[in-house]
Design an enzyme around this catalytic site. Sequence first.
Site, PDB file in Angstrom:
ATOM      1  N   ALA A  49      50.224 -20.419 -16.922  1.00  0.00           N
ATOM      2  CA  ALA A  49      50.618 -21.826 -16.997  1.00  0.00           C
ATOM      3  C   ALA A  49      51.449 -22.191 -18.249  1.00  0.00           C
ATOM      4  O   ALA A  49      52.560 -22.729 -18.121  1.00  0.00           O
ATOM      5  CB  ALA A  49      49.375 -22.709 -16.873  1.00  0.00           C
ATOM      6  N   ASP A 239      45.089 -23.330 -14.835  1.00  0.00           N
ATOM      7  CA  ASP A 239      46.435 -23.758 -14.431  1.00  0.00           C
ATOM      8  C   ASP A 239      46.549 -25.265 -14.375  1.00  0.00           C
ATOM      9  O   ASP A 239      47.636 -25.824 -14.579  1.00  0.00           O
ATOM     10  CB  ASP A 239      46.807 -23.139 -13.082  1.00  0.00           C
ATOM     11  CG  ASP A 239      47.139 -21.678 -13.289  1.00  0.00           C
ATOM     12  OD1 ASP A 239      46.207 -20.862 -13.325  1.00  0.00           O
ATOM     13  OD2 ASP A 239      48.328 -21.375 -13.490  1.00  0.00           O
TER      14      ASP A 239
HETATM   15  O1  MRU Z   1      49.698 -16.609 -10.777  1.00  0.00           O
HETATM   16  P1  MRU Z   1      49.632 -16.520 -12.276  1.00  0.00           P
HETATM   17  O2  MRU Z   1      49.630 -15.124 -12.786  1.00  0.00           O
HETATM   18  O3  MRU Z   1      50.683 -17.397 -12.926  1.00  0.00           O
HETATM   19  O4  MRU Z   1      48.222 -17.152 -12.638  1.00  0.00           O
HETATM   20  C1  MRU Z   1      47.848 -17.232 -13.976  1.00  0.00           C
HETATM   21  C2  MRU Z   1      46.473 -17.750 -14.178  1.00  0.00           C
HETATM   22  O5  MRU Z   1      45.773 -18.093 -13.267  1.00  0.00           O
HETATM   23  C3  MRU Z   1      46.045 -17.922 -15.602  1.00  0.00           C
HETATM   24  O6  MRU Z   1      44.666 -17.719 -15.731  1.00  0.00           O
HETATM   25  C4  MRU Z   1      46.370 -19.350 -16.066  1.00  0.00           C
HETATM   26  O7  MRU Z   1      47.705 -19.660 -15.798  1.00  0.00           O
HETATM   27  C5  MRU Z   1      46.096 -19.555 -17.496  1.00  0.00           C
HETATM   28  S1  MRU Z   1      47.265 -18.713 -18.505  1.00  0.00           S
HETATM   29  C6  MRU Z   1      46.915 -19.058 -20.140  1.00  0.00           C
END
Ligand code: MRU
Length: 348
Positions: A49, A239
């Site tokens: 995110a 997210d």
């Molecule tokens: O699909 P992604 O790899 O973008 O998902 C990422 C996550 O779910 C993370 O845990 C979240 O974005 C937090 S990142 C600090």
Amino acid sequence: MQDHIVFRPELPALDLLDQRLLPMQECRFLCRTTRDICTAIQTMVVRGAPAIGVAAAFGCALAVREVASLPDWQEALDKALDTIAASRPTAVNLFWAVKRMRSLWQEEAARPGLTPDRLFDVFTAKALELQAQDIASCMAIGQAALPLIHPGDCILTHCNAGALATAGYGTALGVIRAAFAAMPGITVIADETRPLLQGARLTAWELHRDGIPVTLACDNSCACLMSQGRIQLVVVGADRIAANGDTANKIGTFGVALLAHHFHIPFYVAAPVSTIDPTLADGSLIPIEERAGEEVSCIGSQRIAPEGVPAYNFAFDVTPAEYISGIITDQGLLTPPYTQKIAALSLA
Ligand code: MRU
């Protein structure tokens, strides 16, 4: 690690470490246009995110350069910013970053003689500021978590909420990095995180590089490992966090939270306040991205399920606030009930 998102204003371009190829290859992906930025976000060259938010902010600067020669450049820029904001639906940091750029643009437009060159400089300076702020936020999250962790703890994490998923240092992995530096015997279990294996490919890579002891586990071994007393604490990223504390994170997080609840293991979410969306009353309103079924039915180009069998591929799930022991933010630790405490935060 902070060189995975590098802006090169002289080109101009956003130079990204291509996370799709890790850990086998360390290749760069150069974004010069709005389209490149959207491709990088959609195909997960850059993911996580806060990292998506930072990339989108630089993308807005690139968009200004792209439309600069058009007579109706402001109209074209408006469309380009909408396109960037639409590249992935769940992580709120993306919309947050584009919104910040839009409000700067409004401020600049209120002054006489706005030019694309001027706006490019303003957007670039703000994107660099957001990038630096995100690293500072991650470090603050790490420090805020220290009282929750004890020497010798084994921490389970799901997906990758590390340096790669932020501007640097990480949220959940920021907590782990701070704990590892502050006390002896900290170890980590990384869920592999099907289907795109962010845990196996990215979290294990980051922690191993830093010399933090990490053991990989299949997503479906969580109950077994908890029942064996191998996990003292769970820390995950987020997210999007709704106004009541319900939290969207990588698919599988909700299951981990339910198991932690069953085994009386504390389950923490680590996130900067830019991941909080106070406009959504609860998690049922968070849009959940659904990605191509082939990400589940194939591994790389190799099919692992029969042709013609469809697959569910929700990228995220929502953990209800009641299963979250605390939300560790850059403005300190929030404990349940969350609604009033979230409302009292200063959210930009
Ligand atoms: O699909 P992604 O790899 O973008 O998902 C990422 C996550 O779910 C993370 O845990 C979240 O974005 C937090 S990142 C600090």
